[in-house]
Design an enzyme around this catalytic site. Structure first.
Site, PDB file in Angstrom:
ATOM      1  N   PRO A 182      27.608 -39.142 -19.274  1.00  0.00           N
ATOM      2  CA  PRO A 182      27.328 -40.140 -20.314  1.00  0.00           C
ATOM      3  C   PRO A 182      27.968 -41.475 -19.927  1.00  0.00           C
ATOM      4  CG  PRO A 182      28.247 -38.120 -21.260  1.00  0.00           C
ATOM      5  CD  PRO A 182      28.426 -38.022 -19.779  1.00  0.00           C
ATOM      6  N   LYS A 183      27.318 -42.564 -20.281  1.00  0.00           N
ATOM      7  CA  LYS A 183      27.905 -43.889 -20.045  1.00  0.00           C
ATOM      8  C   LYS A 183      28.650 -44.301 -21.316  1.00  0.00           C
ATOM      9  CE  LYS A 183      27.034 -48.568 -18.438  1.00  0.00           C
ATOM     10  NZ  LYS A 183      27.933 -49.165 -19.448  1.00  0.00           N
TER      11      LYS A 183
END
Length: 358
Positions: free
Chosen positions: A29-30
């Site tokens: 995930p960013k």
């Protein structure tokens, strides 16, 4: 402090892509927070930042959590994030407020809005410099080192499954995340190099052009365009800016917009006149991030509509600077409302932060 990798270290960066890539990658995930490299040598801890300046004074709760949860001697790359009051998504605006000059205010906010640290890379452990090791090895060592870590220290999700990464890209946005990061499994840690990839959400929306700021290179060039959307009360709300123009385009825009220049007297943001020369029309804490810059703007008659590209919203504003797409002479400015915006499906943030508990 005596570590095999010593501060300051510029974090490794990501190159933007339009699609999630195939290949031997690790997908994560960013996170939407403050990028931070944490150095720990016993009780000596330093929180490095994107600009390589220590952030210890702003996050005392992270310092204490590091001492309880990270290995005795290590260098860990990650992100400081803050969960909003609702508990179901990240809140970058609240995180920004943690950067405050008053120690008493920092102490209060650390208690009221404690931050979290999400770890995603391991640069050093004990006497070993791991920056020359492939990411697959660094990730495995990091997972082992944080196997028993407790909140507010978290190990980021990671998968080598492209299909899972695609699902994360769509689901996790509802928890306030930015997109997906792709890291080559054989990649070395390269400070300040775009050696990994980021895939972010991108949408378009039609906004009212309400003003501009001049560029630092001269008063006859546009620095940024100020954008507005009409809210449910029929008021034009300031939602952010569009920028990143070539120098030639900045000059062209300046000449093109002069016929629209007006005064604050007849402008929807007429109240901004009293702050002219000192503040942005965003009535918030943002001025302390300006570095003393003049944030005044030139008001324009709100008659022109511009289509811009954006990734996502933070509250009622764009989280990042938007990108100019095109003029929309066919649109009535009054039709530019918040109803255009796509609302991501909500997702339980706890499932992202604590995947083992889901």
């Amino acid at each position: 402090m005596k570590l095999p990798v010593m501060p300051p270290v510029a974090p490794m960066l990501a190159k933007p892509l339009s699609e999630i890539p195939d290949g031997d990658m690790s997908f994560e995930p960013k996170w939407d927070g403050f990028r931070s490299i944490i150095f720990r040598d016993g009780d000596d801890v330093e929180i490095g930042s994107r600009n390589e300046k220590p952030m210890n004074r702003y996050f005392p709760e992270i310092i204490e959590a590091v001492k309880k949860n990270l290995p005795e001697r290590c260098v860990v790359d990650g992100e400081i994030v803050l969960v909003g009051a609702s508990g179901d998504r990240l809140d970058f605006e609240a995180l920004q407020q943690r950067i405050h000059p008053a120690a008493s205010r920092v102490k209060l906010l650390a208690e009221q809005t404690p931050a979290k640290f999400v770890a995603f890379d391991l640069l050093a452990l004990g006497d070993e410099d791991l920056t020359g090791e492939p990411f697959a090895e660094r990730r495995a060592r990091l997972a082992k080192a944080l196997a028993h870590a407790q909140p507010p220290i978290h190990l980021t999700n990671a998968t080598a499954d492209h299909g899972v990464a695609v699902r994360w890209f769509h689901e996790f946005e509802g928890a306030g995340l930015d997109g997906v990061i792709a890291k080559p499994l054989d990649g070395l840690y390269q400070p300040n190099k775009r050696a990994m990839f980021k895939i972010k959400h991108e949408r378009t929306v039609d906004c009212v052009l309400a003003g501009y700021r001049v560029h630092k290179s001269g008063p006859d060039r546009i620095g940024s365009l100020l954008l507005g959307l009409y809210n449910d009360d029929g008021e034009l709300a300031n939602v952010g800016v569009a920028g990143s123009f070539s120098m030639q385009r900045r000059q062209e825009l300046f000449e093109e917009l002069q016929p629209l220049v007006t005064t604050f007297d007849d402008h929807p943001w007429a109240w901004a006149k009293q702050e002219e020369g000192t503040r942005t029309p965003r009535n918030s804490e943002g001025s302390r991030w300006s570095g003393g810059k003049d944030l005044s703007f030139t008001p324009l008659r709100p008659e022109r509509v511009v289509e811009v590209k954006y990734d996502h919203m933070e509250g009622e504003r764009f989280r990042h600077t938007t990108q100019f797409a095109r003029w929309r002479p066919d649109r009535d400015p009054r039709s530019c409302t918040y109803e255009q915006l796509e609302e991501p499906v909500k997702f339980n943030l706890d499932e992202v932060l604590n995947p083992g508990n889901g």
